[in-house]
Design a protein around this motif. Structure first.
Motif, PDB file in Angstrom:
ATOM      1  N   SER A  36       0.837  -1.198   0.000  1.00 53.51           N
ATOM      2  CA  SER A  36       0.000   0.000   0.000  1.00 53.51           C
ATOM      3  C   SER A  36       0.869   1.244   0.000  1.00 53.51           C
ATOM      4  CB  SER A  36      -0.903  -0.013   1.233  1.00 53.51           C
ATOM      5  OG  SER A  36      -1.618   1.185   1.328  1.00 53.51           O
ATOM      6  N   SER A  37       0.620   2.128  -0.948  1.00 55.77           N
ATOM      7  CA  SER A  37       1.371   3.372  -1.010  1.00 55.77           C
ATOM      8  C   SER A  37       0.753   4.399  -0.074  1.00 55.77           C
ATOM      9  CB  SER A  37       1.380   3.917  -2.437  1.00 55.77           C
ATOM     10  OG  SER A  37       0.098   4.396  -2.777  1.00 55.77           O
ATOM     11  N   GLU A  38       1.520   5.423   0.214  1.00 58.20           N
ATOM     12  CA  GLU A  38       1.043   6.487   1.102  1.00 58.20           C
ATOM     13  C   GLU A  38      -0.151   7.209   0.493  1.00 58.20           C
ATOM     14  OE1 GLU A  38       2.811  10.402   3.483  1.00 58.20           O
ATOM     15  OE2 GLU A  38       4.062   9.270   2.090  1.00 58.20           O
ATOM     16  N   LEU A  39      -0.100   7.402  -0.823  1.00 64.32           N
ATOM     17  CA  LEU A  39      -1.204   8.083  -1.491  1.00 64.32           C
ATOM     18  C   LEU A  39      -2.497   7.288  -1.374  1.00 64.32           C
ATOM     19  CD1 LEU A  39       0.469   9.388  -4.776  1.00 64.32           C
ATOM     20  CD2 LEU A  39      -0.140  10.704  -2.747  1.00 64.32           C
ATOM     21  N   ILE A  40      -2.400   5.990  -1.582  1.00 68.37           N
ATOM     22  CA  ILE A  40      -3.599   5.151  -1.504  1.00 68.37           C
ATOM     23  C   ILE A  40      -4.161   5.173  -0.092  1.00 68.37           C
ATOM     24  CG2 ILE A  40      -4.460   2.789  -1.664  1.00 68.37           C
ATOM     25  CD1 ILE A  40      -2.473   2.343  -3.938  1.00 68.37           C
ATOM     26  N   ASP A  41      -3.283   5.041   0.903  1.00 71.24           N
ATOM     27  CA  ASP A  41      -3.739   5.062   2.290  1.00 71.24           C
ATOM     28  C   ASP A  41      -4.454   6.375   2.609  1.00 71.24           C
ATOM     29  OD1 ASP A  41      -2.694   2.573   2.699  1.00 71.24           O
ATOM     30  OD2 ASP A  41      -0.840   3.271   3.635  1.00 71.24           O
ATOM     31  N   GLU A  42      -3.896   7.480   2.137  1.00 62.34           N
ATOM     32  CA  GLU A  42      -4.499   8.783   2.419  1.00 62.34           C
ATOM     33  C   GLU A  42      -5.858   8.934   1.737  1.00 62.34           C
ATOM     34  OE1 GLU A  42      -0.460  11.502   3.106  1.00 62.34           O
ATOM     35  OE2 GLU A  42      -1.773  11.877   1.404  1.00 62.34           O
ATOM     36  N   THR A  43      -5.933   8.554   0.475  1.00 64.64           N
ATOM     37  CA  THR A  43      -7.199   8.720  -0.247  1.00 64.64           C
ATOM     38  C   THR A  43      -8.281   7.802   0.291  1.00 64.64           C
ATOM     39  OG1 THR A  43      -6.414   7.187  -1.963  1.00 64.64           O
ATOM     40  CG2 THR A  43      -6.122   9.541  -2.372  1.00 64.64           C
ATOM     41  N   VAL A  44      -7.904   6.607   0.726  1.00 65.85           N
ATOM     42  CA  VAL A  44      -8.885   5.702   1.336  1.00 65.85           C
ATOM     43  C   VAL A  44      -9.385   6.288   2.648  1.00 65.85           C
ATOM     44  CG1 VAL A  44      -9.184   3.445   2.433  1.00 65.85           C
ATOM     45  CG2 VAL A  44      -8.051   3.599   0.217  1.00 65.85           C
TER      46      VAL A  44
END
Length: 739
Positions: free
Chosen positions: A641-649
């Motif tokens: 999991s990338s940081e961007l994905i974690d943030e957008t989720v």
């Protein structure tokens, strides 16, 4: 703030669109004048800005979505964040833009100043404590949220926008929550939703207190929108919710043909689940309502026949005990109780479809962003978590329903007895003739009395908790169905297995063999056993897939409960005001609670087996001959999991909460700003505070000449650049961490 001191010509603007780099801007208005790089089109822009803040309220990376509305065709020049990370801006030109064009940008943390700020402070038994100290604590918890305009931004947005806060607290943490001025408290599944509305351009403090046990709370969502009536207020917050929910889809999408095919298949499954769920919930809700009415009619009917002498104005316990005696044997009262218990299970189980839809949606998003690498392991882990949470939460929900039904039944009997006594002159003689009149009077009082409505709300909250628990079960069932039905697409090292058709690689992934030896006698025996299990699961998965494709569901195939099951579980769900207690035997444990150790069926196509005690959908299977599943000594799976994905989720997680908060704060959601959506304007009440804010932002009468009501390019709310003079609307969402 850097200001443009002259007006660029159109030729200079055209050149600038190729590679113009501008100095960083801290936010604020520029001097009056045209956009220095104005294009040919007539247009305006709505900007959506979302960010995850830290526990101190400092915003992180900004996720910016621009929506263009075009009144005259042509080219658009819009300033966007540069790629250098130093806060510079670039002029971007969009050719022949039509209404509806959307652009996405991400801005490094600290590069732009937002027009509103939010902070939160926690207190425990008086003193202020850190978030880390309040997590899991018990005692008197004080939550103080402060929102205020940012003095560093002077573009007028704060004065022309409405601030809203929202967060949830699990019902298990506290059932005694007090909220301050401008705030509401409603239920959201098994949680309590706390929401509040502030004043445009002013500092607002929201206070919330509770007696907590193992305190926790969701993320805090802080949103600001522009609106001038309750309908547009709800619409604007809903628009923020939609953008937040869809944010994860703005990241890079997988280009794999096999992944696209899998996504297409899962999308079809999700859409069918959604359709079946809507039908099942509607039907089962109506059936539950009928069963509840039938139960209450039999309950008071039996109670009335057991009344004796002078009725009095409250429950006659001797009559209630007589009614309890009718729960043994084949009696109408026993059947009504059983029907209600089965209806509770059925309407709760119907929500398994919702859980399946959410699980499939999450899976689709995951595949879009990261493909299927490591997905089989993630599905297995998530499946077990959802299964456990569903079973645990359902048992807690049953206990909650039992505890809620006791005061509800007692309160109803008190009110019914009072009205019956008034109709009969206080005597039990001939009381049966007045039964329906007394029921009607009791129902009327229950619908108008605040105290009685509270009893009713507790029952509804318990039902919501059961529904939420069933969603977890449905998610586990759906994931199990997917792991079997699409096993080939989820594992990149597929093999044919042994002669029984087992898939050794997939089985090792799903069951985690203990040890690496696959040639010993124990290993061979385990492979043979797992092959038989896998074959049976595949056959069942195929059957359920075919049923789902044909629009059928297993919802009606669940086993019904007997009166013995009901009374052996949770004190009969609190029937008869606690006059009947369980005998304490465990003989009916599995079939009685409807969920214990049971999440079977196909969350895709079913809420089956919810009352039959059938096998769990997601408990890993293992043989004592070969060790426990999950003990494979291989290195733990590393999350991709990338940081961007974690943030957008994380940003998308608040979407449902925002919509319900807006509807709650707007009252009925209808009416005009002047009447607060049909609610009485009481000082400090959220509907009244919202009504006052809407009046202030209305463009009627004298307000029509306010800056925010005139689309003439004299003001801009753009967060990225003051030179974007066409940004007339801004929606801001800041999210603070959960505790």
């Amino acid at each position: 703030m850097a200001h443009m001191t002259g007006v660029m010509t159109r030729s200079l603007a055209a050149a600038a669109t190729l590679a113009l780099t501008l100095a960083p801007s801290a936010g604020g208005p520029v001097t009056a004048g045209a956009n220095p790089a104005e294009g040919d089109a007539g247009y305006s822009k709505t900007q959506n800005v979302m960010s995850l803040a830290n526990s101190d309220g400092v915003p992180g990376r900004l996720y910016v979505t621009n929506q263009f509305t075009v009144s005259r065709g042509g080219d658009i020049v819009d300033y966007v964040a540069g790629n250098s990370g130093d806060g510079s801006m670039l002029a971007a030109e969009y050719k022949a833009v039509e209404t509806g064009k959307t652009t996405q940008e991400r801005v490094k943390a600290g590069q732009r100043v937002l027009p509103w700020s939010v902070s939160i402070a926690y207190g425990l038994n008086g003193p202020q404590v850190k978030p880390s100290q309040i997590a899991g604590a018990s005692g008197l918890v004080d939550i103080r949220i402060t929102v205020e305009p940012n003095a560093a931004v002077s573009n007028g947005y704060a004065e022309n926008s409405i601030p809203v806060v929202a967060f949830t607290v699990p019902s298990s943490v506290s059932d005694d929550i007090t909220v301050g001025d401008g705030m509401t408290l409603t239920t959201q599944g098994s949680d309590m939703l706390v929401s509040g509305v502030g004043e445009p351009g002013k500092r607002t403090v929201f206070d919330c207190y509770m007696n907590a046990k193992n305190f926790s709370m969701s993320q805090l969502a802080f949103v600001t929108v522009q609106a001038d009536d309750t309908a547009s207020f709800v619409d604007e917050v809903t628009a923020v919710s939609d953008r937040a929910d869809a944010l994860v889809n703005t990241l890079v999408v997988t280009g794999s043909a096999s992944d696209r095919k899998l996504i297409e298949q899962l999308t079809t499954m999700r859409d069918r689940e959604q359709k079946l769920g809507e039908k099942a919930i509607k039907e089962k809700t109506a059936a539950h309502k009928a069963a509840f009415s039938s139960y209450m009619a039999h309950y008071v009917g039996s109670y009335t026949t057991h009344l004796s002498g002078s009725i009095g104005s409250s429950t006659q316990m001797q009559a209630l005990i007589g009614t309890a005696g009718e729960l043994t044997g084949d009696t109408p009262m026993a059947q009504a109780v059983t029907d209600l218990a089965n209806a509770v299970n059925a309407v709760s189980a119907a929500h398994e479809h919702d859980g399946a839809v959410h699980a499939i949606d999450d899976l689709i998003q995951r595949i879009r962003q990261r493909g299927t690498s490591g997905l089989a392991d993630e599905i297995s882990q998530t499946m077990a978590q959802e299964s456990t949470e569903g079973a645990t939460a359902y048992k807690a929900g049953q206990s909650q329903l039992s505890n809620a039904m006791i005061p509800y039944s007692m309160a109803y009997t008190d009110v019914y007895t009072k009205h019956l006594s008034e109709l009969t002159g206080g005597t039990s003689a001939g009381a049966a003739r007045y039964q329906q009149q007394a029921i009607d009077a009791a129902n009327e009082e229950f619908s108008t009395s605040a105290d009685l409505q509270d009893d009713n709300q507790k029952v509804q909250s318990a039902m919501d908790a059961l529904a939420a628990a069933s969603e977890h079960t449905g998610a586990a069932n759906a994931l199990q169905q997917i792991s079997i039905q699409f096993a080939g697409a989820l594992t990149s090292t597929a093999s044919t297995g042994d002669a029984q058709g087992g898939d050794a690689a997939a089985d090792r992934v799903r069951y985690g063999w203990a040890g690496s030896d696959t040639t010993s006698m124990a290993a061979k025996a385990e492979r043979k056993r797992l092959a038989a299990v896998s074959r049976q699961e595949r056959e069942e998965a195929e059957r359920k897939a075919q049923a789902l494709a044909s629009g059928k569901t297993d919802d009606d195939s669940q086993s019904g409960m007997s009166i013995g099951d009901v009374m052996g579980n949770a004190s009969g769900l609190g029937m008869l005001g606690g006059a009947v207690k369980s005998d304490g035997k465990d003989g009916n444990k599995d079939s009685g609670d409807g969920k214990d150790g049971n999440v079977s069926g196909s969350g895709s196509s079913s809420a089956a087996g919810t009352a039959s005690g059938s096998k769990s959908a997601s408990v890993p299977k293992f043989s004592p001959v070969y060790g426990i599943a999950g003990m494979n000594p291989r290195s733990p799976l590393q999350s991709t999991s990338s940081e961007l994905i974690d943030e957008t989720v994380a940003i998308g997680d608040v979407s449902d909460m925002l919509v319900q908060a807006a509807q709650s704060l707007a009252g009925s959601g209808g009416g005009s700003a002047s009447d607060g959506g049909g609610s009485v304007a009481v000082a400090g009440k959220p509907v009244a505070r919202l009504a006052a804010a809407l009046r202030r932002l209305s463009c009627d009468g004298a307000n029509a000449y306010s800056d925010h009501c005139i689309a003439d390019g004299r003001h801009s709310y753009d967060v990225l650049s003051d030179w974007n003079r066409h940004t007339e609307d801004l929606r801001l969402l800041i999210i603070m961490p959960a505790v």
